[in-house]
Design an enzyme around this catalytic site. Structure first.
Site, short mmCIF file in Angstrom:
data_model
loop_
_atom_site.label_atom_id
_atom_site.label_comp_id
_atom_site.label_asym_id
_atom_site.label_seq_id
_atom_site.Cartn_x
_atom_site.Cartn_y
_atom_site.Cartn_z
N HIS A 4 0.87 -1.21 -0.06
CA HIS A 4 -0.09 -0.02 0.02
C HIS A 4 0.84 1.33 -0.04
O HIS A 4 0.73 2.24 -0.57
CB HIS A 4 -0.77 0.13 1.32
CG HIS A 4 -1.84 -1.06 1.31
ND1 HIS A 4 -1.55 -1.98 2.37
CD2 HIS A 4 -2.92 -1.53 0.71
CE1 HIS A 4 -2.55 -2.95 2.32
NE2 HIS A 4 -3.23 -2.70 1.46
N GLN B 237 -17.97 -6.27 -0.81
CA GLN B 237 -17.28 -7.05 -1.67
C GLN B 237 -16.94 -8.29 -1.18
O GLN B 237 -16.26 -9.28 -1.38
CB GLN B 237 -16.08 -6.24 -2.31
CG GLN B 237 -15.04 -6.15 -1.04
CD GLN B 237 -13.98 -5.16 -1.59
OE1 GLN B 237 -14.37 -4.02 -1.75
NE2 GLN B 237 -12.89 -5.60 -1.75
P1 AMP Z 1 -6.49 -3.78 -0.19
O1 AMP Z 1 -6.35 -3.04 0.98
O2 AMP Z 1 -6.19 -5.38 0.00
O3 AMP Z 1 -7.92 -3.84 -0.76
O4 AMP Z 1 -5.39 -3.18 -1.40
C1 AMP Z 1 -5.49 -1.81 -1.57
C2 AMP Z 1 -4.77 -1.66 -2.67
O5 AMP Z 1 -3.20 -2.10 -2.57
C3 AMP Z 1 -5.04 -2.49 -3.99
O6 AMP Z 1 -5.01 -1.91 -5.19
C4 AMP Z 1 -3.98 -3.57 -3.95
O7 AMP Z 1 -3.72 -4.33 -5.35
C5 AMP Z 1 -2.87 -2.97 -3.44
N1 AMP Z 1 -1.85 -3.96 -3.06
C6 AMP Z 1 -2.07 -5.00 -2.29
N2 AMP Z 1 -1.26 -5.60 -1.80
C7 AMP Z 1 -0.18 -5.24 -2.71
C8 AMP Z 1 1.13 -5.50 -2.87
N3 AMP Z 1 1.83 -6.51 -2.32
N4 AMP Z 1 2.01 -4.65 -3.66
C9 AMP Z 1 1.33 -3.69 -4.33
N5 AMP Z 1 0.08 -3.22 -4.30
C10 AMP Z 1 -0.85 -4.13 -3.36
#
Ligand code: AMP
Length: 305
Positions: free
Chosen positions: A50, A74
């Site tokens: 993030h 979701q």
């Molecule tokens: P989430 O909080 O899991 O919904 O993720 C929020 C954003 O962070 C989304 O766009 C994810 O694809 C991105 N994200 C989650 N894990 C990673 C990672 N390891 N590397 C880069 N971006 C990430």
């Protein structure tokens, strides 16, 4: 001599209501006409993945808005909504370090004050992979991302390619519905040993954590197998499934090769060399370790985002 230590990072403004967010954005845009806004939507429990999105947004825009919202829409009925990890204090620390200016943390009541009868449904790109194994998931994603885009009105929005299907779905939605925002796909950040950073990694027992490395190892092997000029799409999928299945704690939800970003199926008989002449390919998998479902992927030809 001043006793004050220099402040290297500024405290982001925390807003919890839609009206506060809108008025704050409007003030800042009036103060600085032409101000570009980068937006990073997340579900919190932030990690460096993030962080990399926030950092990129801060580098490319005058204003960075981070949202933290665990979107019930979701999650399926038997998924981890109730136990999804949360740590607002730690999140705010990371948000500040990486350069977020405004952190929007709405409650469920704030986002869905009454029973909503409207959904944003994207077809086809949502029907395979995570869309097939998590029915309704992308309807929730499309709906909340639309709402957030309307609230923040970003110039650019940053999404991780770890969720490559989500990037394809959001891009399709933006194109179809003429959202005035540029979607910026960002590369997956990994632990030193290769495990993709994920808020859900915290669920893993030490044994599951070490077994989960099979995902990254398999992606690396897949890149080598894909270099074989005789390798077919079906052959690669079979080798990937076999490699993951060798891990006793891994249970495959899906492991598939698809065209990217259309997510159309690839003829299993087609040699990869031929398939790649038509479009990039996404090798994606979702694998359970006990009760924890992890996803990972690679896009061929592999290129830096
Ligand atoms: P989430 O909080 O899991 O919904 O993720 C929020 C954003 O962070 C989304 O766009 C994810 O694809 C991105 N994200 C989650 N894990 C990673 C990672 N390891 N590397 C880069 N971006 C990430």
């Amino acid at each position: 001599m001043s006793t004050l230590t220099p402040v290297k990072t500024k405290q982001p403004l925390i807003v919890r209501t839609i009206s506060e967010l809108r008025s704050e954005l409007s003030i800042r845009r009036q103060e600085k006409p032409g101000l570009e806004t980068g937006f990073v939507p997340t579900m919190g429990y932030l990690h460096d993945g993030h962080g990399s999105l926030i950092q990129r947004s801060a580098a490319e825009n005058g204003l960075t808005v981070l949202s933290i919202f665990v979107n019930p829409l979701q999650f399926g009925p038997n998924e981890d909504l109730d136990r999804y990890p949360r740590d607002e204090e730690r999140d705010l620390k990371l948000a500040r370090q990486e350069g977020a200016d405004i952190v929007f943390i709405p409650s469920v009541q704030e986002m869905y004050p009454k029973r909503a009868l409207t959904r944003v449904l994207v077809s086809e790109v949502t029907e395979s992979l995570c869309g097939a194994s998590r029915p309704g998931h992308f309807d929730g994603v499309g709906t909340v991302v639309s709402k957030l885009f309307h609230l923040v009105e970003p110039t650019r929005a940053y999404f991780g390619l770890k969720d490559a299907q989500q990037v394809a779905v959001v891009q399709q939605m933006v194109d179809d519905l003429n959202f005035n925002v540029q979607i910026v796909p960002c590369p997956t950040l990994r632990e030193a040993d290769g495990l993709a950073l994920s808020s859900r990694n915290v669920y893993l027992s030490p044994e599951q954590r070490s077994e989960a490395l099979v995902l990254y190892r398999t992606l690396q092997q897949a890149a080598q197998w894909a270099a074989d000029s005789e390798m077919t799409a079906g052959g690669l999928e079979a080798k990937v499934r076999e490699a993951i299945s060798r891990s006793p704690l891994a249970s495959i939800d899906y492991a598939e090769l698809r065209r990217y970003p259309s997510l159309e199926a690839v003829d299993p008989q087609l040699r990869l060399e031929e398939a790649l002449k038509q479009s990039p390919l996404l090798l994606a998998f979702a694998v359970r370790f006990g009760g924890t479902r992890l996803i990972d992927n690679a896009i061929f030809p592999i290129k830096g985002a």
